[in-house]
Design an enzyme around this catalytic site. Structure first.
Site, PDB file in Angstrom:
ATOM      1  N   LYS A  33     -76.397 -29.852 -43.211  1.00  0.00           N
ATOM      2  CA  LYS A  33     -77.489 -29.236 -42.450  1.00  0.00           C
ATOM      3  C   LYS A  33     -78.021 -30.212 -41.393  1.00  0.00           C
ATOM      4  CE  LYS A  33     -80.689 -30.676 -46.081  1.00  0.00           C
ATOM      5  NZ  LYS A  33     -81.451 -30.255 -47.266  1.00  0.00           N
ATOM      6  N   ARG A  82     -90.819 -24.767 -53.595  1.00  0.00           N
ATOM      7  CA  ARG A  82     -90.358 -24.557 -52.228  1.00  0.00           C
ATOM      8  C   ARG A  82     -89.598 -23.240 -52.274  1.00  0.00           C
ATOM      9  NH1 ARG A  82     -86.861 -29.086 -48.925  1.00  0.00           N
ATOM     10  NH2 ARG A  82     -85.291 -28.378 -50.401  1.00  0.00           N
ATOM     11  N   TYR A  96     -97.981 -51.240 -23.690  1.00  0.00           N
ATOM     12  CA  TYR A  96     -99.214 -50.450 -23.583  1.00  0.00           C
ATOM     13  C   TYR A  96    -100.325 -50.998 -24.480  1.00  0.00           C
ATOM     14  CZ  TYR A  96     -96.980 -46.546 -21.091  1.00  0.00           C
ATOM     15  OH  TYR A  96     -96.350 -45.762 -20.166  1.00  0.00           O
TER      16      TYR A  96
HETATM   17  C1  LIG Z   1     -81.104 -31.157 -48.257  1.00  0.00           C
HETATM   18  C2  LIG Z   1     -80.704 -30.591 -49.569  1.00  0.00           C
HETATM   19  C3  LIG Z   1     -79.703 -31.197 -50.323  1.00  0.00           C
HETATM   20  C4  LIG Z   1     -79.116 -32.557 -49.972  1.00  0.00           C
HETATM   21  O1  LIG Z   1     -80.083 -33.524 -50.311  1.00  0.00           O
HETATM   22  P1  LIG Z   1     -79.811 -35.095 -50.144  1.00  0.00           P
HETATM   23  O2  LIG Z   1     -81.022 -35.716 -50.743  1.00  0.00           O
HETATM   24  O3  LIG Z   1     -79.698 -35.347 -48.703  1.00  0.00           O
HETATM   25  O4  LIG Z   1     -78.565 -35.417 -50.876  1.00  0.00           O
HETATM   26  C5  LIG Z   1     -79.260 -30.537 -51.444  1.00  0.00           C
HETATM   27  N1  LIG Z   1     -79.816 -29.373 -51.830  1.00  0.00           N
HETATM   28  C6  LIG Z   1     -80.801 -28.767 -51.150  1.00  0.00           C
HETATM   29  C7  LIG Z   1     -81.370 -27.487 -51.641  1.00  0.00           C
HETATM   30  C8  LIG Z   1     -81.301 -29.365 -49.997  1.00  0.00           C
HETATM   31  O5  LIG Z   1     -82.313 -28.788 -49.336  1.00  0.00           O
END
Ligand SMILES: *Cc1c(COP(=O)(O)O)cnc(C)c1O
Length: 389
Positions: A50, A147, A269
């Site tokens: 992703k 979530r 800055y």
């Molecule tokens: C992003 C995600 C993962 C991968 O997590 P990592 O900590 O990057 O290995 C796996 N499962 C879900 C549901 C996620 O949202």
């Protein structure tokens, strides 16, 4: 030697003069996936790609992981799945955000597997299947993250519900751990116990609980399919544990100018950073617009009154601290301790990579490696080191 090096790049010219460049070591990526697959034991390892493969590029990384043997992929959105599809032709591509009305054609045409996470999605999906015929899907169950996912009780009810549609036949049930980066957290075991109920209730259907960090927690957390993400890209998954993964990304910024400055003068800055000695400063072409966050500044943010303490870069064997505030397009590094012969305008400073762990940069910014990688921005010239096996 030099020729060999050049051959491994596809666009040597643009890369050689790029103000900002990112080298992605695809051989290291493939190695990391094989490592995660081995650590997953009896479970199959998927690959989470992703957010443009954590900023590394979903097409090149997806193809590499597919070539390494990954046949299950996770993306966040339908659009990401569509981009990945040509590079992972025979793979199952799970879409973690599920499906909205209007995305049916894309999901069916690209053969994506929506991860159904709510009652609303489920009833829409069941109606879609009734209309269009069978198509694989997964079911996300919440075991304490709050979530995505059906509430645990609803999922357990559904597993035994004899009135549910015949098309209710998920290929995978999954849940996600909230505290796997902290193995001692009691939350892990609580979620494991809940997920065991889910896995048992959906007997005969594959189950998946662990992302990178969970894989390190051992076989009981592995179930049928693991979901490593950050570990593939070389990032730290577990807090306070030596990171065993190979670094995949190297980010470098070109030095535009080197200047001498007198003791007592200020830098950048706000003039918050006051030089304590006659100094040499390298002005590098990276800024917060490139995801080199302002909170990496050597001073000038609350809680970091004076002196260094921000991020550092690396050049020719020397660690060089960020001096003063990071600006939109430029960052100033203190290179006083680098011998004049070892640095000149046009050289590149490593921002993170083999010599500067990305997680150390993240800590300097008060964040995690995930955020640094996924926030790299559009100005990087990307170069892929091809797997030479
Ligand atoms: C992003 C995600 C993962 C991968 O997590 P990592 O900590 O990057 O290995 C796996 N499962 C879900 C549901 C996620 O949202």
């Amino acid at each position: 030697m030099t020729d060999e090096f050049d051959d491994s790049f596809s666009e040597t010219d643009a890369f050689d003069i790029a103000p900002l460049r990112l080298t992605v070591d695809l051989a290291a990526l493939a190695d990391n996936w094989r490592d995660m697959a081995r650590r997953s034991g009896k479970a199959r390892a998927s690959a989470v790609v992703k957010a443009d493969a954590y900023g590394m590029g979903i097409e090149d990384c997806g193809a590499t992981l597919y070539h390494a043997g990954a046949r299950d992929f996770f993306v966040a959105t339908v659009a990401e799945g569509a981009t990945l599809r040509p590079h992972a032709p025979e793979a199952r591509i799970f879409v973690l955000s599920g499906i909205w009305p209007g995305q049916e054609s894309q999901v069916f045409n690209h053969d994506l597997v929506p991860v159904i996470a709510s009652e609303e999605q489920l009833s829409f999906w069941m109606a879609t299947l009734a209309e269009r015929g069978d198509h694989p899907f997964a079911l996300h169950v919440d075991t304490g993250f709050n979530r995505l996912g059906l509430p645990l009780e609803d999922a357990l009810f559904l597993a035994d519900d004899t009135t549910r549609p015949a098309s209710f036949d998920p290929v995978l049930v999954l849940s996600h751990l909230a505290c796997a980066d902290t193995p001692s957290s009691p939350m892990n075991r609580a979620q494991l116990e809940s997920f065991r109920q889910v896995s048992a209730a959906f007997e005969g259907i594959e189950s998946s609980l662990s992302a990178s960090a969970g894989i390190f927690m051992g076989p009981e957390y592995h179930f049928d399919l693991t979901r490593p993400g950050i570990a593939l890209y070389g990032g730290e998954a577990v807090n306070d544990m030596a990171n065993p993964m190979r670094p995949v990304a190297k980010a470098e910024a070109r030095i535009i100018q080197i200047r001498d400055a007198a003791e007592g003068q200020t830098v950048s800055y706000g003039g918050t950073f006051i030089l304590k000695r006659p100094s040499r400063l390298a002005i590098a072409s990276v800024g917060y617009a490139d995801g080199y966050q302002r909170s990496l500044s050597g001073s000038g943010i609350p809680l970091r009154e004076m002196g260094y303490g921000g991020a550092y870069g690396f050049i020719n064997g020397y660690e060089v601290p960020v001096a003063g505030r990071v600006t939109m397009d430029l960052t100033i590094f203190d290179v006083t301790d680098v011998p004049p012969k070892a640095i000149r305008a046009g050289d590149y400073i490593e921002l993170f990579g083999p010599n500067v762990p990305v997680d150390e940069v993240a800590r300097a910014a008060g964040t995690i490696g995930y955020e640094i990688l996924t926030g790299l921005g559009l100005r990087y010239e990307r170069q892929y080191l091809i797997d030479d096996e």
